[in-house]
Design an enzyme around this catalytic site. Structure first.
Site, PDB file in Angstrom:
ATOM      1  N   ASP A 182       0.904  -1.152   0.000  1.00  0.00           N
ATOM      2  CA  ASP A 182       0.000   0.000   0.000  1.00  0.00           C
ATOM      3  C   ASP A 182       0.939   1.196   0.000  1.00  0.00           C
ATOM      4  O   ASP A 182       1.544   1.513   1.031  1.00  0.00           O
ATOM      5  CB  ASP A 182      -0.887  -0.003   1.254  1.00  0.00           C
ATOM      6  N   HIS A 183       1.097   1.844  -1.161  1.00  0.00           N
ATOM      7  CA  HIS A 183       2.194   2.816  -1.243  1.00  0.00           C
ATOM      8  C   HIS A 183       1.984   4.027  -0.338  1.00  0.00           C
ATOM      9  O   HIS A 183       2.934   4.734  -0.024  1.00  0.00           O
ATOM     10  CB  HIS A 183       2.478   3.228  -2.700  1.00  0.00           C
ATOM     11  N   HIS A 245      -5.822   2.749   1.066  1.00  0.00           N
ATOM     12  CA  HIS A 245      -5.010   3.870   1.564  1.00  0.00           C
ATOM     13  C   HIS A 245      -5.703   4.640   2.704  1.00  0.00           C
ATOM     14  O   HIS A 245      -5.107   4.910   3.737  1.00  0.00           O
ATOM     15  CB  HIS A 245      -4.719   4.866   0.441  1.00  0.00           C
TER      16      HIS A 245
HETATM   17  O1  LIG Z   1      -3.341   3.657  -5.629  1.00  0.00           O
HETATM   18  C1  LIG Z   1      -3.671   4.628  -6.279  1.00  0.00           C
HETATM   19  O2  LIG Z   1      -3.126   5.817  -5.964  1.00  0.00           O
HETATM   20  C2  LIG Z   1      -3.115   6.883  -6.903  1.00  0.00           C
HETATM   21  C3  LIG Z   1      -2.807   8.145  -6.090  1.00  0.00           C
HETATM   22  O3  LIG Z   1      -1.554   8.001  -5.520  1.00  0.00           O
HETATM   23  P1  LIG Z   1      -0.660   9.290  -5.216  1.00  0.00           P
HETATM   24  O4  LIG Z   1       0.557   8.744  -4.564  1.00  0.00           O
HETATM   25  O5  LIG Z   1      -0.401   9.941  -6.535  1.00  0.00           O
HETATM   26  O6  LIG Z   1      -1.472  10.160  -4.329  1.00  0.00           O
HETATM   27  C4  LIG Z   1      -4.429   7.006  -7.631  1.00  0.00           C
HETATM   28  O7  LIG Z   1      -4.311   7.957  -8.662  1.00  0.00           O
HETATM   29  C5  LIG Z   1      -4.783   5.665  -8.239  1.00  0.00           C
HETATM   30  O8  LIG Z   1      -6.064   5.750  -8.841  1.00  0.00           O
HETATM   31  C6  LIG Z   1      -4.786   4.588  -7.202  1.00  0.00           C
HETATM   32  O9  LIG Z   1      -4.896   3.321  -7.847  1.00  0.00           O
END
Ligand SMILES: O=C1O[C@H](COP(=O)(O)O)[C@@H](O)[C@H](O)[C@H]1O
Ligand SMILES: NC(=O)C1=CN([C@@H]2O[C@H](COP(=O)(O)OP(=O)(O)OC[C@H]3O[C@@H](n4cnc5c(N)ncnc54)[C@H](OP(=O)(O)O)[C@@H]3O)[C@@H](O)[C@H]2O)C=CC1
Length: 496
Positions: A182-183, A245
């Site tokens: 989960d980044h 997230h």
């Molecule tokens: O996991 C996801 O995250 C992105 C947003 O990530 P961010 O680090 O740029 O805030 C989101 O655009 C995408 O739809 C989703 O799958």
């Protein structure tokens, strides 16, 4: 970020020429190589997909992928020389025995001590089959090193499918060998939440329903669906951003203090928090959740006219909700959450609104309409990184007048540029075997159980879409959700 002895490892990356690998994963591994967390001599990576590539063709892609991070071209070339390509169809059993042979050869050549990292960066339908085949076809290391399996998102599309996937993974790997990415857990501010809470008694002492009026978590994006309609139209904001997230962030905000900051203890407290979220019935969903889909806006087409999106799509590009915790810490303090695409600004932020003083003894001296405000602690996740605290003080004019100011710590561009990328942090933890910033199965399960009734109702009843303009702050109903409790979204309304 080098800590301790650099780790030796052999990576096998499924989806080796995919978008995520080229844009995020190779630059992250490269940074670890540059900083010395990954042994410069004792590592190798096998890229895998159905494509037929030579090692040199693959290495050229790697050099291209990491060039912006390289100090000089030779550094990128030296890094890429550790990369090998194997054409591999994950559904073909014979390919795994060939992979096993190549892995043994490279393990001997690079002396990687039997440490193997399997990263599955492919469409989710392949996660289970890769894990099982690696196990059944004998690709796991058996000579004393570690075997670690990294799984991309999404982890299922509801509780039942997530459980099925988890059962497949755990029939081949132990829970402590599985790293669910989960980044958002690799982001600087997310990782700072427990330190700010549990490292500052003055905060933790008031971290409860007696002092906190409400908590707001916002993950707002300016971008739309871009070129990901194939995936996104089957997911939507609730599955794409809230189940994972947003609820992970909520768990860090809501959890009790772990006995120590190790993954097993932290996970236990996060699960306890997530499992105490009230699960709504259909009426509860209607009262406490809001969905949206973007329409046209200045220079923007409506979601339903984006490439690849069906013209009658019922998909949510925005979701907001109110979480109630059935526990002593949170009592009647609501947590409001929201995430959406094509909103006014890119802002990942958390606003903790504290209650106002019971009595405003300065009211007489206050210039109207100023009055003492509840303190607000804001965490900035993205793109700004930092934390601010609004406090009441005296203004500098003659007489006693109060005003609200922000004490702030927002990272400047220089420091922010030094912050490791989320995937770099996560790779570092995979190499060191630290599961702190990965989602455990009980957390994922609790999050799905909370989200499932919402998704179920939304799937049954078509939304009144489109219901917000591109470039706006989302549907009006999301403002009404808070207004019913006499609350308001802090951002953007009250940010000074
Ligand atoms: O996991 C996801 O995250 C992105 C947003 O990530 P961010 O680090 O740029 O805030 C989101 O655009 C995408 O739809 C989703 O799958
Ligand atoms: N891209 C992004 O920004 C993000 C992606 N993710 C997740 O990361 C994962 C990968 O996404 P992404 O990189 O965008 O996907 P891509 O579609 O770009 O890449 C998929 C990869 O899988 C390979 N592949 C497909 N079928 C097979 C097969 N049968 N055997 C072997 N390889 C196969 C493809 O190569 P080939 O056709 O040559 O076989 C390709 O390398 C997904 O789980 C996604 O949800 C998560 C967050 C953000």
């Amino acid at each position: 970020m080098a800590t301790g002895t650099p780790t030796r490892a052999l990576f096998m990356l499924f989806g080796g020429t995919g978008d995520l690998a080229l844009r995020k994963l190779y630059p992250a591994i490269f940074n670890l190589y540059k900083k010395g967390s990954l042994s410069n001599d004792h590592f190798a990576l096998i890229g895998l997909s159905r494509k037929e590539l030579t090692d040199d063709e693959f290495r050229a892609k790697i050099i291209d992928s990491v060039s912006s991070e390289a100090d000089q071209p030779e550094q990128a070339q030296a890094f890429a020389s550790h990369f090998y390509w194997k054409s591999h169809d994950v559904t073909n059993n014979d390919h795994y025995s060939e992979l096993s042979d190549l892995a043994d050869q490279l393990e001997a050549k690079y002396a990687t001590e039997g440490n193997r990292v399997f990263y599955v960066s492919m469409a989710p339908r392949f996660f289970g089959i890769v894990a099982q085949s690696l196990h059944d076809q004998g690709v796991l290391s058996t000579n004393g090193g570690f075997n670690r399996l990294v799984i991309e998102k999404p982890f299922g599309r509801d509780y039942a499918s997530a459980k099925e996937l988890n059962d497949a993974l755990t029939s081949a790997f132990n829970e402590n060998q599985i790293y669910r990415i989960d980044h958002y857990l690799g982001k600087e501010t997310t990782q700072a939440i427990p330190v700010l809470r549990f490292g500052n008694p003055m905060l933790e002492a008031v971290w409860n329903h007696e002092y906190i009026k409400d908590v707001q978590v916002t993950l707002a994006e300016k971008l739309g669906v871009e070129d990901r309609a194939g995936y996104y139209d089957t997911a939507g904001a609730l599955r794409d951003m809230i189940q994972n997230h947003t609820l992970q962030i909520v768990s860090y905000l809501a959890m009790d203090q772990p006995n120590s900051f190790v993954d097993t203890e932290i996970r236990r407290e996060k699960v306890k928090a997530l499992e105490s979220m009230e699960i709504y019935d259909a009426e509860g969903v209607k009262q406490n959740f809001v969905r949206g889909q973007y329409g046209a806006g200045p220079d923007s087409v409506p979601y339903r006219e984006e490439p690849g999106v069906p013209s009658d799509s019922n998909n949510d590009t925005y979701a907001a909700g109110k979480i109630v915790f059935n526990n002593h810490r949170w009592g009647d303090t609501p947590f409001y959450i929201r995430s959406g695409k094509k909103l006014a600004d890119k802002q990942g932020r958390i606003d903790i609104e504290f209650k106002k003083p019971l009595v405003d003894i300065f009211a007489k001296g206050t210039k109207q309409p100023a009055e003492l405000q509840g303190n607000v602690l804001s965490f900035y996740i993205d793109p700004k990184i930092g934390v601010t605290l609004s406090v009441n003080t005296k203004d500098s004019e003659q007489g006693l007048h109060t005003e609200t100011i922000d004490l702030n710590y927002l990272q400047g561009a220089d420091r922010a540029a030094q912050v490791p990328l989320p995937y770099e942090r996560l790779f570092h933890d995979i190499l060191t075997g630290d599961g702190t910033y990965f989602a455990s199965w009980p957390e994922v399960a609790a999050a799905w159980k909370f989200v499932d009734p919402v998704q179920k109702l939304w799937d049954q009843e078509p939304g009144d879409f489109p219901n917000y303009e591109s470039g706006s702050m989302g549907p009006k109903a999301a403002d009404d959700l808070l207004a019913r409790d006499d609350n308001q979204w802090y951002w953007p309304h009250n940010v000074h």
